[in-house]
Scaffold this active site. Structure first.
Site, PDB file in Angstrom:
ATOM      1  NE  ARG A  70      58.967  98.908 -83.105  1.00  8.29           N
ATOM      2  CZ  ARG A  70      58.394 100.046 -82.700  1.00  8.29           C
ATOM      3  NH1 ARG A  70      57.982 100.934 -83.571  1.00  8.29           N
ATOM      4  NH2 ARG A  70      58.263 100.302 -81.412  1.00  8.29           N
ATOM      5  CE1 TYR A 123      58.162  84.365-104.256  1.00 11.26           C
ATOM      6  CE2 TYR A 123      56.926  85.731-102.723  1.00 11.26           C
ATOM      7  CZ  TYR A 123      57.838  84.710-102.961  1.00 11.26           C
ATOM      8  OH  TYR A 123      58.406  84.055-101.912  1.00 11.26           O
ATOM      9  CG  ASP A 207      58.974  91.475-107.553  1.00 12.73           C
ATOM     10  OD1 ASP A 207      60.218  91.419-107.591  1.00 12.73           O
ATOM     11  OD2 ASP A 207      58.275  90.708-106.856  1.00 12.73           O
ATOM     12  CE  LYS A 232      63.745  84.920-102.915  1.00 11.11           C
ATOM     13  NZ  LYS A 232      62.549  85.354-103.623  1.00 11.11           N
TER      14      LYS A 232
HETATM   15  C1  LIG Z   1      61.295  85.739-103.200  1.00 13.19           C
HETATM   16  C2  LIG Z   1      60.490  86.728-103.948  1.00 13.19           C
HETATM   17  C3  LIG Z   1      59.697  87.688-103.284  1.00 13.19           C
HETATM   18  C4  LIG Z   1      59.548  87.715-101.774  1.00 13.19           C
HETATM   19  O1  LIG Z   1      60.741  87.942-101.108  1.00 13.19           O
HETATM   20  P1  LIG Z   1      61.040  87.385 -99.609  1.00 13.19           P
HETATM   21  O2  LIG Z   1      62.358  87.990 -99.290  1.00 13.19           O
HETATM   22  O3  LIG Z   1      61.056  85.887 -99.702  1.00 13.19           O
HETATM   23  O4  LIG Z   1      59.934  87.846 -98.739  1.00 13.19           O
HETATM   24  C5  LIG Z   1      59.000  88.592-104.060  1.00 13.19           C
HETATM   25  N1  LIG Z   1      59.056  88.572-105.413  1.00 13.19           N
HETATM   26  C6  LIG Z   1      59.802  87.669-106.074  1.00 13.19           C
HETATM   27  C7  LIG Z   1      59.825  87.699-107.568  1.00 13.19           C
HETATM   28  C8  LIG Z   1      60.542  86.724-105.385  1.00 13.19           C
HETATM   29  O5  LIG Z   1      61.265  85.809-106.049  1.00 13.19           O
END
Ligand SMILES: *Cc1c(COP(=O)(O)O)cnc(C)c1O
Length: 418
Positions: A70, A123, A207, A232
């Site tokens: 962890r 998001y 982000d 992603k």
């Molecule tokens: C998918 C996404 C997130 C969150 O990510 P996870 O890995 O699903 O927790 C945050 N911001 C954007 C723009 C996203 O597309």
């Protein structure tokens, strides 16, 4: 991995294949092993004491090694070094998911009475975190609906200043799913203004998920923390979740301590998958970007399509277009479009597709498409959703790396059902 002294600095495409891993550290394995171990054996009792001093008190005693999964593990070190190199950062922290990374940024840096000033749309998970959990802790949020208009942004900042200390400015650019652009130079000016008003400089978090490190380097545009959902484009195969934050050493160390306490560390297997996926990220990004451009152009010219929000279609000379040209090296491969008609027309189109898969998420090798109003943005009230540009005819597409002719043929055939 350093560039040999008689060669120019290495390119990201070279570093991403091997940065963060030395074969000599693992019996010469050409590729990093998956370190499936929850705990690590100390060489001696004294070494254990030194290691704990170094980890918890940042004592500069030369101790290196691992304690417990962890707190950190070898696979995590590899991917954190790799992400830091890609983002041009001093350090990076990687979490179990993108939302774990976003929650850590917010919870580790905000307290009761603080305000988050953010771009819109953001998001859905971030939106819910701000408006359900953080509000309960006495942390409020104010959004600016246009990230390229300094007057709109200043007005939102004044409203936020009236509520408390602005501790964090959060910008998601391009935004999900409308590809709205936030001008990071305007945001930097806004932060100077806020600092003068409240005598405290808020952190800027960006982000960066929609474009990823090969297409947008948020840290060079003033971000203190660059957050990427690695689920992603970095993961890229829709087979695991992860989230990363890059920045300077101090704020990243703070996030790592927080991560140890809430237990949102990336696991060994996902770290191994991520290290492997980073290696091909630039190839996937490039191919998906080329495919996306061809699909966006085909959709824009099709009579059954009402509009396409692909970033490159923003009008020449518009503030959003200029900001895009300044801060992005490409348009990415996720965008939205509207079919002519209602929800039923959009559903007929989705159900007629044979190759494109109907699913949320983005950035995988396969092309995914979804109906945001009834899926990703289901929880957002209709009037707010429509104000953000998401109506019943809106579809979001994340273009993959398949052969472009097959994708175009599938879409053209399904559009006949609209
Ligand atoms: C998918 C996404 C997130 C969150 O990510 P996870 O890995 O699903 O927790 C945050 N911001 C954007 C723009 C996203 O597309």
């Amino acid at each position: 991995m350093k560039s040999p002294s008689n060669l120019p600095p290495l390119h990201l495409e070279t570093l991403t294949v091997s940065a963060g891993y030395e074969p000599a550290s693992a019996s010469g394995s050409a590729k990093p092993p998956a370190y499936h171990s929850s705990t690590f054996v100390y060489p001696s009792a004294l070494a254990a004491k030194r290691l704990h001093e170094a980890f918890f008190d940042h004592a500069d005693n030369g101790a290196t090694g691992y304690i417990y999964g962890r707190l950190g593990h070898p696979g995590l070190d590899i991917v954190e070094k790799r992400l830091a190199v890609l983002d041009g950062a001093e350090d990076a922290a990687i979490f179990a998911t993108g939302m774990a990374a976003i929650s850590a940024i917010m919870l580790a840096n905000l307290g009761p009475g603080d305000v988050v000033l953010h771009s819109q749309p953001i998001y859905g998970g971030t939106d819910m975190l701000l408006n359900t959990e953080l509000i309960r802790l006495g942390i409020s949020a104010v959004g600016f609906p246009d990230g390229c208009d300094p007057d709109v942004m200043r007005k939102a900042a004044d409203e936020a200043l009236g509520k408390g200390r602005i501790a964090l400015v959060w910008a998601e650019t391009p935004a999900n799913p409308t590809a709205a652009i936030v001008d990071l130079e305007e945001v930097a000016r806004l932060i100077d203004y806020i600092e003068k008003q409240q005598e405290h400089r808020p952190l800027l978090g960006v982000d960066n998920t929609f474009l990823g490190p090969f297409v947008q380097s948020s840290l060079t545009f003033g971000a203190d923390l660059c957050m990427t959902s690695l689920t992603k484009y970095a993961g890229g195969h829709s087979d695991f979740l992860a989230g990363g934050v890059s920045g300077s050493a101090g704020p990243i160390a703070r996030l790592k301590t927080f991560r140890t306490l809430v237990g949102s560390t990336l696991d060994a297997h996902s770290a191994w998958l991520l290290a492997r996926s980073f290696e091909t990220m630039h190839l996937r990004t490039e191919r998906a970007g080329d495919n996306a451009r061809a699909i966006a152009e085909m959709l824009a010219a099709h009579p059954a399509v009402a509009s396409v929000t692909y970033v490159r279609f923003k009008p020449e000379g518009s503030p959003a277009r200029l900001a895009f040209e300044r801060q992005c090296k490409g348009a990415g491969s996720t965008f939205s479009f509207r079919v002519r008609g209602d929800e039923a027309a959009a559903f007929r189109f989705l159900d007629a597709l044979k190759i494109l898969k109907v699913a949320v998420s983005l950035g995988g090798t396969e092309t995914l498409i979804c109906h945001p109003a009834t899926t990703t943005h289901y929880a957002v009230a209709r009037d707010r959703r429509e104000a953000l540009g998401i109506d019943d005819a809106t579809l979001r597409i994340s273009v993959g790396i398949e052969h472009i002719d097959d994708l175009l043929a599938d879409i053209a055939h399904a559009l006949e059902a609209v």
